[in-house]
Design a protein around this motif. Structure first.
Motif, PDB file in Angstrom:
ATOM      1  N   ILE A  81       0.862  -1.181   0.000  1.00 45.38           N
ATOM      2  CA  ILE A  81       0.000   0.000   0.000  1.00 45.38           C
ATOM      3  C   ILE A  81       0.899   1.232   0.000  1.00 45.38           C
ATOM      4  CG2 ILE A  81      -1.824   1.269   1.178  1.00 45.38           C
ATOM      5  CD1 ILE A  81      -2.703  -1.314   2.487  1.00 45.38           C
ATOM      6  N   SER A  82       0.682   2.107  -0.934  1.00 47.96           N
ATOM      7  CA  SER A  82       1.511   3.303  -1.052  1.00 47.96           C
ATOM      8  C   SER A  82       1.407   4.160   0.210  1.00 47.96           C
ATOM      9  CB  SER A  82       1.087   4.120  -2.272  1.00 47.96           C
ATOM     10  OG  SER A  82      -0.243   4.582  -2.115  1.00 47.96           O
ATOM     11  N   SER A  83       2.401   5.023   0.382  1.00 53.54           N
ATOM     12  CA  SER A  83       2.364   5.978   1.487  1.00 53.54           C
ATOM     13  C   SER A  83       1.545   7.195   1.095  1.00 53.54           C
ATOM     14  CB  SER A  83       3.791   6.403   1.859  1.00 53.54           C
ATOM     15  OG  SER A  83       4.503   5.320   2.417  1.00 53.54           O
ATOM     16  N   ALA A  84       1.102   7.946   2.110  1.00 51.84           N
ATOM     17  CA  ALA A  84       0.275   9.118   1.860  1.00 51.84           C
ATOM     18  C   ALA A  84       1.062  10.215   1.157  1.00 51.84           C
ATOM     19  CB  ALA A  84      -0.307   9.637   3.165  1.00 51.84           C
ATOM     20  N   SER A  85       2.325  10.370   1.510  1.00 53.10           N
ATOM     21  CA  SER A  85       3.196  11.346   0.838  1.00 53.10           C
ATOM     22  C   SER A  85       4.638  10.919   1.087  1.00 53.10           C
ATOM     23  CB  SER A  85       2.945  12.760   1.367  1.00 53.10           C
ATOM     24  OG  SER A  85       3.474  12.911   2.672  1.00 53.10           O
ATOM     25  N   ARG A  86       5.572  11.702   0.577  1.00 57.85           N
ATOM     26  CA  ARG A  86       6.986  11.334   0.750  1.00 57.85           C
ATOM     27  C   ARG A  86       7.462  11.542   2.182  1.00 57.85           C
ATOM     28  NH1 ARG A  86       8.565  10.197  -4.255  1.00 57.85           N
ATOM     29  NH2 ARG A  86       7.554  11.277  -5.986  1.00 57.85           N
ATOM     30  N   ILE A  87       6.709  12.323   2.957  1.00 62.11           N
ATOM     31  CA  ILE A  87       7.093  12.554   4.357  1.00 62.11           C
ATOM     32  C   ILE A  87       6.042  12.029   5.331  1.00 62.11           C
ATOM     33  CG2 ILE A  87       8.548  14.553   3.810  1.00 62.11           C
ATOM     34  CD1 ILE A  87       6.222  16.335   4.738  1.00 62.11           C
ATOM     35  N   ASN A  88       5.015  11.406   4.811  1.00 58.78           N
ATOM     36  CA  ASN A  88       3.965  10.822   5.652  1.00 58.78           C
ATOM     37  C   ASN A  88       3.775   9.380   5.204  1.00 58.78           C
ATOM     38  OD1 ASN A  88       1.631   9.964   6.919  1.00 58.78           O
ATOM     39  ND2 ASN A  88       0.412  11.754   6.368  1.00 58.78           N
ATOM     40  N   THR A  97      -0.894   4.934   5.341  1.00 55.43           N
ATOM     41  CA  THR A  97      -1.384   4.355   4.094  1.00 55.43           C
ATOM     42  C   THR A  97      -1.925   5.445   3.172  1.00 55.43           C
ATOM     43  OG1 THR A  97      -3.529   3.923   5.126  1.00 55.43           O
ATOM     44  CG2 THR A  97      -1.955   2.125   5.101  1.00 55.43           C
ATOM     45  N   GLY A  98      -1.602   5.301   1.897  1.00 54.04           N
ATOM     46  CA  GLY A  98      -2.024   6.243   0.875  1.00 54.04           C
ATOM     47  C   GLY A  98      -3.199   5.715   0.073  1.00 54.04           C
ATOM     48  N   GLY A  99      -3.167   5.989  -1.242  1.00 52.48           N
ATOM     49  CA  GLY A  99      -4.350   5.733  -2.052  1.00 52.48           C
ATOM     50  C   GLY A  99      -4.290   4.553  -2.990  1.00 52.48           C
ATOM     51  N   PHE A 100      -3.189   3.732  -2.975  1.00 58.95           N
ATOM     52  CA  PHE A 100      -3.040   2.730  -4.030  1.00 58.95           C
ATOM     53  C   PHE A 100      -2.469   1.427  -3.471  1.00 58.95           C
ATOM     54  CE2 PHE A 100      -2.381   7.047  -5.469  1.00 58.95           C
ATOM     55  CZ  PHE A 100      -3.436   7.187  -6.349  1.00 58.95           C
ATOM     56  N   ASN A 158      -2.534  -3.550  -9.873  1.00 61.62           N
ATOM     57  CA  ASN A 158      -2.606  -2.241  -9.224  1.00 61.62           C
ATOM     58  C   ASN A 158      -4.048  -1.760  -9.206  1.00 61.62           C
ATOM     59  OD1 ASN A 158       0.554  -1.065 -10.288  1.00 61.62           O
ATOM     60  ND2 ASN A 158      -0.185  -0.895  -8.201  1.00 61.62           N
ATOM     61  N   VAL A 159      -4.559  -1.426  -8.039  1.00 65.59           N
ATOM     62  CA  VAL A 159      -5.906  -0.853  -7.929  1.00 65.59           C
ATOM     63  C   VAL A 159      -5.872   0.269  -6.897  1.00 65.59           C
ATOM     64  CG1 VAL A 159      -7.216  -2.905  -8.611  1.00 65.59           C
ATOM     65  CG2 VAL A 159      -6.557  -2.599  -6.226  1.00 65.59           C
ATOM     66  N   PRO A 160      -6.783   1.242  -7.027  1.00 60.97           N
ATOM     67  CA  PRO A 160      -6.843   2.310  -6.022  1.00 60.97           C
ATOM     68  C   PRO A 160      -7.566   1.848  -4.764  1.00 60.97           C
ATOM     69  CG  PRO A 160      -8.524   2.653  -7.687  1.00 60.97           C
ATOM     70  CD  PRO A 160      -7.741   1.450  -8.126  1.00 60.97           C
ATOM     71  N   MET A 161      -7.274   2.495  -3.666  1.00 62.61           N
ATOM     72  CA  MET A 161      -7.919   2.156  -2.390  1.00 62.61           C
ATOM     73  C   MET A 161      -9.382   2.569  -2.371  1.00 62.61           C
ATOM     74  SD  MET A 161      -5.831   0.818   0.028  1.00 62.61           S
ATOM     75  CE  MET A 161      -6.158   1.472   1.657  1.00 62.61           C
ATOM     76  N   ILE A 162      -9.770   3.570  -3.174  1.00 60.28           N
ATOM     77  CA  ILE A 162     -11.135   4.095  -3.087  1.00 60.28           C
ATOM     78  C   ILE A 162     -12.146   3.210  -3.776  1.00 60.28           C
ATOM     79  CG2 ILE A 162     -10.412   6.494  -2.888  1.00 60.28           C
ATOM     80  CD1 ILE A 162     -11.083   6.815  -5.884  1.00 60.28           C
ATOM     81  N   VAL A 204       3.950   7.073  -3.982  1.00 60.11           N
ATOM     82  CA  VAL A 204       2.768   7.818  -3.555  1.00 60.11           C
ATOM     83  C   VAL A 204       1.836   8.140  -4.715  1.00 60.11           C
ATOM     84  CG1 VAL A 204       3.930   8.797  -1.555  1.00 60.11           C
ATOM     85  CG2 VAL A 204       3.980  10.035  -3.731  1.00 60.11           C
ATOM     86  N   ASP A 205       2.361   8.152  -5.960  1.00 59.08           N
ATOM     87  CA  ASP A 205       1.522   8.438  -7.129  1.00 59.08           C
ATOM     88  C   ASP A 205       0.882   7.197  -7.728  1.00 59.08           C
ATOM     89  OD1 ASP A 205       3.736   7.244  -8.210  1.00 59.08           O
ATOM     90  OD2 ASP A 205       4.195   8.849  -9.642  1.00 59.08           O
TER      91      ASP A 205
END
Length: 987
Positions: A162-169, A172-175, A187-191, A254-255
């Motif tokens: 699971i990707s990170s929310a940002s490079r400094i956070n 869990t992010g969106g993917f 690859n699928v998005p979390m939403i 993160v992208d």
């Protein structure tokens, strides 16, 4: 000052790896601190470290590559927990447990090891390991990857990056990158759910093996092995240096793109990081990059996220969290009550995932915009190739195309008038200026009505107690005067005498106009030929033209507050309408005429000589006929048919009338309202006859009955025989199927018809005219008797329950019927639900109501596995976009409104489904009248009290005014009358 010192201290602690413990074995009793050395345990080479690193306003526990100048985080423990404070310790205690000990000795384990460890190690592979006393591995970080896999680490079945929310956070992010059991890496998005629509990259290895794993080799090769160790695919060729100073990693960034990196640590001055491979470079290919409602535009090589008009980012720092409205959109009930206005703003070459709740073919762009504007449920529309797809929020996977080679799609977004475009702070309008003034106008209206009522009460009281008595006395004096001098006074006083007597007796009448019933046709024109110049009137004979037998009539019939033009069977006591002209027009007035004029046009001529043609005939007719088949016909001069009603059925077909390809029967709104209702019966080109609701598209999910004749012929027609047989013929006239056996009497006194009834079921009826006392109507056939099988019977958001044999419609908690008389129009919220931005700002509260054994069409925008019922309820409650959730078999499906095809099951043989409905706290449950929740109970009560106070004051004022006026006009007249009679008596 203290904060600055701590921050600087933290930075220095994280940036230096000197004076840390480099050891292959971490003994029991070892401990780390966020700010005091040791802050981490290093691997033997010093390449990897495990310990505290700065995160947000505090620290996190994780593993990182000691790259310079910036560390590269490759694993994080409890990544979604808040940052830990400066006085937290990480301890491998003497009992063998790896624990995080916070203030007040709060304890949280780092691993889920089932037994205590005897030692630990931070390995040069980047793997942190806990050992048993036998030196076998008890627990390792490689089994629980976060967003990265390292050399020698496998991504196994059902393991997820699971990707990170940002490079400094690093929460869990969106993917996600998921290794599936069937051998495919996706690859699928979390939403969104993991369906074919949601995948934006996959390894194309489905079915090539079981228990497949994805691995990273020491030459940078990403490869996939099946359960036997056979290599089923290389995602990259590898062939990069096997150099001890070079480390490789694969990270889901993160992208949403997962990339292969190399880190060259050979230089003493620092390390070099290089991207060696990525599956694609177009960042807008990542579905969900800009979150729900957002859209992506590729500018050169950079993916840029934007919000549509009337929306703002939920969190500008994290675009993948999407966009929310920056205005309040009330419920449909309040829209109608307050006449709230919206506009449609367009975005060219922009589209979202096309999941319409309704679509329309052969529409212009302007018609599509207007259709969405007038539809309360429509929040956006996508227009392309003359197809208008109506959408509901939230929208998914938005993208704007700047290339000319793609099909142009225009997106229309509904925005409240006066709502601002994208701004940093949401501005929540409560309506137009007129709406805001409505409260004042309501108070004025109440006051005016109360004054009028008070005046009337004043008049009534004065009349009863004073005026009536005065008139009696006056009448007595009039009688005496008449006796005394009848010759002189009779002409003067007779009108007053009559008036007084009439008032006393109460014989003053009120004129009434009685609307005649829709009675049997008498004294109408029975004629086989209707000549030019013939005309009909709604109330003066002739009102209709009869067929030769008098069984069918064409003309005016009562509809609503006026009349409609149509054809009916002259059944007794009630007529049976079988065709209606311009069925969605308002009722026509009493002074309208229907004329077959001398020029040969059949016209409806209304007040002011407004003209509307009944037929779409391309040339004038020479005559017309109402036939005994129920067909109304216009003829050419050659006696050939120019136009006939049989070609344009509404909800009924008669004997000899075919339902041809792409011809549709549409049910009526009710038994007394013959405008279009909620259901269709469509004859398709592929030979299938299908029932679908008007509120949905004609997909497989929407069909609730079909003839099971797909592919059995083209240009198929459905027909009704004179023996009651419903049969289907192909283009050659071959009978491909009998829907009913027929075998009913071929009797001139019996007429058959097939009608798509108001409840969505099409039925075969017989009408027997053999009795002189009236006609008998019988249902001969229907495809099913369970009314709840009709999809959309209870409209959007409503649900159906079969009580014995009756289908009963209900609204979920917090909803009311749009129109209780037409329940197929569905249900709407009876409270206002603000935008997500305002929810957060105003801390608006909601509750979840549950409905057992109730489900709607399952179209989730997200789902979660292995949830309890309570977890599902809570997940929807905390998710601003979630408006309902369906829970079954430990699966929680989050839904957005409107919901379609709701049904409650009362049988025990079906899988139990629980529906959770989100309702604003304080909003009422189902009521006959909508109660719009706009604040607390005390606020709503205050408005009512003010209106009552105004009404009471105005009522008292009105009564006083009534007394004053009546006194002035009546009592004064009485005094003059007394004077007059006194003078007469003296004479």
């Amino acid at each position: 000052m203290a904060t600055i010192f701590v921050s600087l201290f933290c930075f220095s602690a994280f940036s230096l790896v000197t004076a840390q413990q480099r050891q292959s074995n971490i003994a029991l009793g070892s401990a780390l601190s966020p700010t005091t050395n040791p802050t981490s345990w290093l691997s033997p080479s010093g390449r990897f470290a495990f310990g505290f690193y700065p995160e947000g306003s505090g620290f996190a526990v994780g593993i990182w590559l000691t790259t310079i100048p910036n560390k590269t985080i490759v694993w994080t423990a409890h990544r979604n927990d808040p940052p830990v404070s400066i006085d937290t310790r990480l301890v491998l205690n003497n009992n063998g447990w790896l624990l995080l000990i916070g203030p007040g000795d709060q304890v949280k384990p780092i691993s889920n090891a089932s037994e205590p460890a005897s030692s630990a190690s931070m390995l040069d592979s980047g793997n942190f390991v806990l050992y048993r006393s036998s030196s076998r591995i008890l627990w390792q970080s490689f089994d629980y990857p976060t967003d990265t896999i390292l050399v020698g680490q496998s991504l196994r079945v059902n393991t997820v990056l699971i990707s990170s929310a940002s490079r400094i956070n690093h929460s869990t992010g969106g993917f996600t990158l998921v290794m599936h059991f069937d051998g495919i890496l996706t690859n699928v998005p979390m939403i969104r759910t993991n369906t074919a629509h949601d995948i934006y990259w996959q390894s194309d290895t489905a079915g090539q093996g079981d228990n497949v794993s994805t691995n990273l080799g020491d030459d940078g090769r990403i490869y996939m092995l099946n359960s036997t160790g056979f290599n089923i695919k290389n995602l990259t060729d590898g062939r990069h240096p096997r150099d001890p100073s070079v480390t490789y990693r694969v990270t889901l960034d993160v992208d949403g793109i997962f990339r292969l990196y190399s880190h060259d640590l050979s230089s003493n001055s620092g390390s070099t990081t290089t991207i060696l491979w990525e599956p694609f470079k177009d960042g807008c290919m990542v579905k969900g990059l800009c979150g729900l409602n957002g859209f992506c535009t590729l500018m050169d090589t950079q993916a840029v996220c934007s919000c549509p008009p009337g929306f703002i980012f939920v969190d500008p720092d994290y675009p993948f969290r999407g966009c929310g409205r920056n205005f309040t959109r009330p419920s449909c009930a309040r829209n109608k009550e307050e006449n709230i206005r919206y506009s449609m703003l367009s975005l060219e070459n922009t589209a979202w995932l096309d999941e319409p709740y309704a679509f329309y073919m052969s529409m212009t762009k302007d018609e599509c915009r207007e259709s969405c504007l007038q539809d309360c449920y429509c929040e956006a529309a996508l227009y392309s190739n003359e197809i208008c797809n109506k959408q509901k929020l939230p929208l998914s996977f938005g993208r704007r195309s700047v290339s000319s080679g793609t099909t142009a799609t225009t997106a229309f977004i509904k925005v409240g008038n006066g709502s601002p475009a994208n701004t940093d702070e949401p501005s929540i309008p409560t309506g137009t200026l007129a709406n805001r003034r409505r409260g004042v106008r309501m108070e004025i209206l109440i006051a005016c009505i109360a004054v009028a009522a008070g005046s009337f009460i004043g008049f009534a009281i004065f009349y009863f107690f004073v005026y009536r008595r005065l008139r009696l006395r006056e009448a007595g004096r009039l009688w005496k005067a008449m006796v005394k001098d009848s010759h002189n006074l009779m002409p003067k006083l007779l009108p007053d005498i009559i008036s007084s007597i009439v008032i006393l007796k109460g014989d003053v009448g009120v004129g009434t106009i009685r609307q005649s019933n829709f009675s049997p046709v008498t004294a109408q024109q029975r004629q086989s030929n209707i000549t030019l110049g013939s005309a009909l009137s709604p109330t003066a004979n002739p009102t209709s033209w009869l067929s030769p037998s008098g069984r069918f009539a064409f003309g005016f019939y009562p509809e609503g507050s006026g009349f409609a033009v149509g054809i009916w069977l002259t059944t007794i006591p009630n007529k049976t309408i079988v065709w209606t002209a311009h069925r969605n027009d308002p009722p026509i007035s009493i002074d309208t005429r229907l004329v077959l004029n001398n020029s040969g046009w059949l016209l409806l001529i209304g007040p002011g000589d407004q003209v509307k043609p009944i037929s779409n005939a391309s040339e004038p007719a020479s005559s017309a006929s109402m036939l005994d088949s129920g067909n109304f016909v216009l003829y050419r001069s050659s006696s050939r048919i120019l136009w006939q009603s049989f070609d344009y059925p509404t909800d009924t077909i008669l004997v000899g009338q075919p339902l041809r390809v792409d011809t549709v029967l549409i049910s009526s709104a009710s038994r007394i309202n013959h405008s279009t209702g909620g259901f269709t019966l469509v004859m398709h080109f592929d030979g299938s006859l299908a029932n679908v609701p008007m509120i949905r598209t004609t997909t497989v999910n929407d069909i609730y009955w079909h003839s099971d004749t797909v592919g059995q012929g083209y240009n198929v027609s459905t027909n009704l025989g004179d023996d009651g047989r419903i049969y289907m013929l192909n283009s050659t006239g071959f009978n491909i199927k009998n829907l009913t056996d027929g075998r009913h009497p071929r009797d001139p006194s019996v007429t058959y018809c097939v009608t798509l009834d108001v409840d969505g079921i099409f039925r075969l009826y017989s009408h027997d005219f053999s009795s002189n006392s009236g006609s008998t109507t019988t249902i001969l056939w229907e495809p099913f008797t369970d009314g709840c099988m009709v999809k959309g019977l209870c409209g959007l958001n409503g649900f159906c329950t079969l009580m014995d044999t009756k289908a009963v419609c209900s609204c979920p908690p917090g909803f009311i019927f749009v129109d209780p008389d037409y329940q197929f129009r569905g249900c709407v919220w009876n409270f206002t639900r603000p935008s997500c931005a305002r929810n957060k700002k105003d801390n608006i509260r909601y509750s979840m109501f549950s409905l057992e054994n109730t489900a709607w069409l399952d179209e989730p925008y997200a789902f979660n596995w292995s949830m309890t019922k309570d977890e599902c309820r809570e997940s929807c409650l905390q998710d601003c976009y979630c408006e309902a959730a369906l829970y079954s078999n430990e699966k929680c499906n989050k839904q957005k409104l409107p919901l379609s095809f709701g049904r409650t099951s009362v049988s025990s043989g079906t899988t139990s489904t629980t529906a959770f409905i989100k309702v604003g706290n304080g909003s009422p449950a189902n009521t006959d009248e909508p109660s719009i929740w706009t604040g607390t109970l005390s606020n709503r009560t205050r408005g009512v009290r003010m209106e009552i106070l105004i009404a009471c004051i105005a009522l008292a004022s009105g009564s006083f005014i009534g007394f004053a006026i009546f006194y002035f006009l009546v009592h004064r007249r009485h005094r003059l009358s007394v004077c007059f009679f006194s003078d007469e008596e003296k004479k």
